[in-house]
Write a protein that holds these residues in place. Structure first.
Motif, PDB file in Angstrom:
ATOM      1  N   SER A  21       0.840  -1.186   0.000  1.00  0.00           N
ATOM      2  CA  SER A  21       0.000   0.000   0.000  1.00  0.00           C
ATOM      3  C   SER A  21       0.884   1.248   0.000  1.00  0.00           C
ATOM      4  O   SER A  21       1.839   1.330   0.769  1.00  0.00           O
ATOM      5  CB  SER A  21      -0.901  -0.005   1.237  1.00  0.00           C
ATOM      6  N   LEU A  22       0.561   2.188  -0.871  1.00  0.00           N
ATOM      7  CA  LEU A  22       1.271   3.459  -0.916  1.00  0.00           C
ATOM      8  C   LEU A  22       0.313   4.555  -0.478  1.00  0.00           C
ATOM      9  O   LEU A  22      -0.794   4.649  -1.004  1.00  0.00           O
ATOM     10  CB  LEU A  22       1.758   3.768  -2.333  1.00  0.00           C
ATOM     11  N   THR A  23       0.723   5.368   0.481  1.00  0.00           N
ATOM     12  CA  THR A  23      -0.060   6.545   0.834  1.00  0.00           C
ATOM     13  C   THR A  23       0.385   7.631  -0.126  1.00  0.00           C
ATOM     14  O   THR A  23       1.523   8.111  -0.073  1.00  0.00           O
ATOM     15  CB  THR A  23       0.170   6.958   2.298  1.00  0.00           C
ATOM     16  N   MET A  24      -0.511   7.975  -1.049  1.00  0.00           N
ATOM     17  CA  MET A  24      -0.146   8.866  -2.140  1.00  0.00           C
ATOM     18  C   MET A  24      -1.361   9.627  -2.638  1.00  0.00           C
ATOM     19  O   MET A  24      -2.483   9.355  -2.247  1.00  0.00           O
ATOM     20  CB  MET A  24       0.464   8.055  -3.288  1.00  0.00           C
ATOM     21  N   ARG A  25      -1.087  10.564  -3.512  1.00  0.00           N
ATOM     22  CA  ARG A  25      -2.129  11.264  -4.239  1.00  0.00           C
ATOM     23  C   ARG A  25      -1.885  11.035  -5.715  1.00  0.00           C
ATOM     24  O   ARG A  25      -0.762  10.696  -6.112  1.00  0.00           O
ATOM     25  CB  ARG A  25      -2.103  12.752  -3.916  1.00  0.00           C
ATOM     26  N   LEU A  84       8.810  10.908  -9.790  1.00  0.00           N
ATOM     27  CA  LEU A  84       7.388  11.148  -9.551  1.00  0.00           C
ATOM     28  C   LEU A  84       6.977  10.523  -8.218  1.00  0.00           C
ATOM     29  O   LEU A  84       6.243  11.140  -7.436  1.00  0.00           O
ATOM     30  CB  LEU A  84       6.554  10.582 -10.700  1.00  0.00           C
ATOM     31  N   MET A  85       7.466   9.336  -7.952  1.00  0.00           N
ATOM     32  CA  MET A  85       7.142   8.654  -6.693  1.00  0.00           C
ATOM     33  C   MET A  85       7.632   9.465  -5.505  1.00  0.00           C
ATOM     34  O   MET A  85       6.937   9.580  -4.497  1.00  0.00           O
ATOM     35  CB  MET A  85       7.752   7.255  -6.693  1.00  0.00           C
ATOM     36  N   GLU A  86       8.809  10.072  -5.626  1.00  0.00           N
ATOM     37  CA  GLU A  86       9.320  10.940  -4.560  1.00  0.00           C
ATOM     38  C   GLU A  86       8.364  12.096  -4.279  1.00  0.00           C
ATOM     39  O   GLU A  86       8.210  12.515  -3.138  1.00  0.00           O
ATOM     40  CB  GLU A  86      10.675  11.539  -4.953  1.00  0.00           C
ATOM     41  N   GLN A  87       7.728  12.614  -5.321  1.00  0.00           N
ATOM     42  CA  GLN A  87       6.850  13.773  -5.182  1.00  0.00           C
ATOM     43  C   GLN A  87       5.493  13.443  -4.581  1.00  0.00           C
ATOM     44  O   GLN A  87       4.963  14.233  -3.803  1.00  0.00           O
ATOM     45  CB  GLN A  87       6.601  14.423  -6.548  1.00  0.00           C
ATOM     46  N   ILE A  88       4.914  12.314  -4.968  1.00  0.00           N
ATOM     47  CA  ILE A  88       3.503  12.094  -4.638  1.00  0.00           C
ATOM     48  C   ILE A  88       3.249  11.013  -3.600  1.00  0.00           C
ATOM     49  O   ILE A  88       2.116  10.847  -3.171  1.00  0.00           O
ATOM     50  CB  ILE A  88       2.663  11.817  -5.904  1.00  0.00           C
ATOM     51  N   VAL A  89       4.284  10.262  -3.201  1.00  0.00           N
ATOM     52  CA  VAL A  89       4.097   9.209  -2.201  1.00  0.00           C
ATOM     53  C   VAL A  89       4.619   9.707  -0.860  1.00  0.00           C
ATOM     54  O   VAL A  89       5.745  10.161  -0.742  1.00  0.00           O
ATOM     55  CB  VAL A  89       4.814   7.899  -2.620  1.00  0.00           C
ATOM     56  N   GLU A  90       3.764   9.612   0.130  1.00  0.00           N
ATOM     57  CA  GLU A  90       4.088  10.079   1.474  1.00  0.00           C
ATOM     58  C   GLU A  90       4.677   8.955   2.337  1.00  0.00           C
ATOM     59  O   GLU A  90       5.558   9.190   3.154  1.00  0.00           O
ATOM     60  CB  GLU A  90       2.809  10.618   2.109  1.00  0.00           C
ATOM     61  N   SER A  91       4.162   7.742   2.175  1.00  0.00           N
ATOM     62  CA  SER A  91       4.647   6.593   2.944  1.00  0.00           C
ATOM     63  C   SER A  91       4.227   5.314   2.242  1.00  0.00           C
ATOM     64  O   SER A  91       3.452   5.348   1.295  1.00  0.00           O
ATOM     65  CB  SER A  91       4.090   6.619   4.369  1.00  0.00           C
ATOM     66  N   TRP A  92       4.756   4.181   2.734  1.00  0.00           N
ATOM     67  CA  TRP A  92       4.366   2.893   2.167  1.00  0.00           C
ATOM     68  C   TRP A  92       4.341   1.825   3.221  1.00  0.00           C
ATOM     69  O   TRP A  92       4.962   1.961   4.281  1.00  0.00           O
ATOM     70  CB  TRP A  92       5.229   2.496   0.994  1.00  0.00           C
ATOM     71  N   GLU A  93       3.596   0.789   2.938  1.00  0.00           N
ATOM     72  CA  GLU A  93       3.505  -0.381   3.808  1.00  0.00           C
ATOM     73  C   GLU A  93       3.669  -1.620   2.937  1.00  0.00           C
ATOM     74  O   GLU A  93       3.257  -1.640   1.785  1.00  0.00           O
ATOM     75  CB  GLU A  93       2.145  -0.442   4.504  1.00  0.00           C
ATOM     76  N   GLY A  94       4.287  -2.644   3.521  1.00  0.00           N
ATOM     77  CA  GLY A  94       4.457  -3.895   2.801  1.00  0.00           C
ATOM     78  C   GLY A  94       5.703  -3.943   1.945  1.00  0.00           C
ATOM     79  O   GLY A  94       5.829  -4.811   1.088  1.00  0.00           O
ATOM     80  N   VAL A  95       6.633  -3.014   2.152  1.00  0.00           N
ATOM     81  CA  VAL A  95       7.878  -2.979   1.391  1.00  0.00           C
ATOM     82  C   VAL A  95       9.016  -3.181   2.384  1.00  0.00           C
ATOM     83  O   VAL A  95       9.234  -2.351   3.271  1.00  0.00           O
ATOM     84  CB  VAL A  95       8.062  -1.646   0.629  1.00  0.00           C
ATOM     85  N   SER A  96       9.725  -4.306   2.231  1.00  0.00           N
ATOM     86  CA  SER A  96      10.789  -4.629   3.189  1.00  0.00           C
ATOM     87  C   SER A  96      11.999  -5.207   2.476  1.00  0.00           C
ATOM     88  O   SER A  96      11.925  -5.590   1.306  1.00  0.00           O
ATOM     89  CB  SER A  96      10.272  -5.612   4.243  1.00  0.00           C
ATOM     90  N   ASP A  97      13.100  -5.303   3.205  1.00  0.00           N
ATOM     91  CA  ASP A  97      14.315  -5.888   2.648  1.00  0.00           C
ATOM     92  C   ASP A  97      14.253  -7.414   2.753  1.00  0.00           C
ATOM     93  O   ASP A  97      13.246  -7.971   3.213  1.00  0.00           O
ATOM     94  CB  ASP A  97      15.563  -5.316   3.324  1.00  0.00           C
ATOM     95  N   ASP A  98      15.328  -8.070   2.366  1.00  0.00           N
ATOM     96  CA  ASP A  98      15.364  -9.542   2.390  1.00  0.00           C
ATOM     97  C   ASP A  98      15.158 -10.110   3.785  1.00  0.00           C
ATOM     98  O   ASP A  98      14.652 -11.221   3.941  1.00  0.00           O
ATOM     99  CB  ASP A  98      16.688 -10.048   1.815  1.00  0.00           C
ATOM    100  N   GLY A  99      15.546  -9.357   4.822  1.00  0.00           N
ATOM    101  CA  GLY A  99      15.397  -9.816   6.195  1.00  0.00           C
ATOM    102  C   GLY A  99      14.026  -9.533   6.788  1.00  0.00           C
ATOM    103  O   GLY A  99      13.756  -9.883   7.929  1.00  0.00           O
TER     104      GLY A  99
END
Length: 171
Positions: A21-25, A84-99
């Motif tokens: 999920s991306l918190t974005m506009r 563009l993602m830097e501009q319009i996305v405020e936060s994200w969930e479900g994105v993690s590293d290999d660990g």
């Protein structure tokens, strides 16, 4: 006739993939122009300062020559999406590293995210949705009463009456 509501331009969570999920506009045409302009500036210095790509997690990806247009076009599309993602996305969930640790929303993580299969397309589908709707509205596929093609005036003249031309008027 139907009436569609205005485009929701608020920051809100948008599910772009299962568990992500991306918190974005939605992006505006101005956001897109700015991202494309910045991507062009990054590419312009690519051959004189290749370390610019390191910010996006692409230190190993360098086109060999300026004539490698296909790579540059793909890189331009990728950089535009990242900026563009830097501009319009405020936060994200479900994105993690290999660990399994959550990744911060920064350039390097955005770069990895967009390189993951299907994520660039999923992000762009959501980001560009409002711009596509506005474009279609301007092309006669009305999403509001002001963009209705039904209000267009007939511009064709009467076929039974000959048209007045410059040559006919001069006689």
């Amino acid at each position: 006739m139907i009436r569609l509501t205005k485009i929701d331009r608020t920051m809100r969570p948008r599910d772009i993939a299962p568990g992500v999920s991306l918190t974005m506009r939605p992006a505006s045409s101005i956001d897109i122009d700015q991202a494309q302009g910045e991507a062009a500036r990054v590419l312009a210095v690519l051959f004189t300062a290749p370390d610019t790509l390191e910010d996006f997690g692409l230190a190993d990806y360098l086109p060999v020559t300026e004539t490698d247009a296909e790579k540059l076009l793909g890189l331009s599309s990728y950089l535009t999406a990242a900026l563009l993602m830097e501009q319009i996305v405020e936060s994200w969930e479900g994105v993690s590293d290999d660990g399994g640790d959550p990744l911060p929303l920064d350039r390097a993580s955005i770069g990895l995210f967009l390189l993951h299969p299907g994520m660039k397309q999923a992000f762009e589908r959501e980001a560009y949705s409002a711009v596509r709707l506005e474009r279609d509205e301007g092309n006669g596929f009305a999403a509001s009463e002001t963009g209705s093609a039904g209000a267009a005036e007939t511009t064709a003249g009467d076929v039974e009456r000959p048209a007045t031309t410059a040559e006919r008027g001069a006689r």
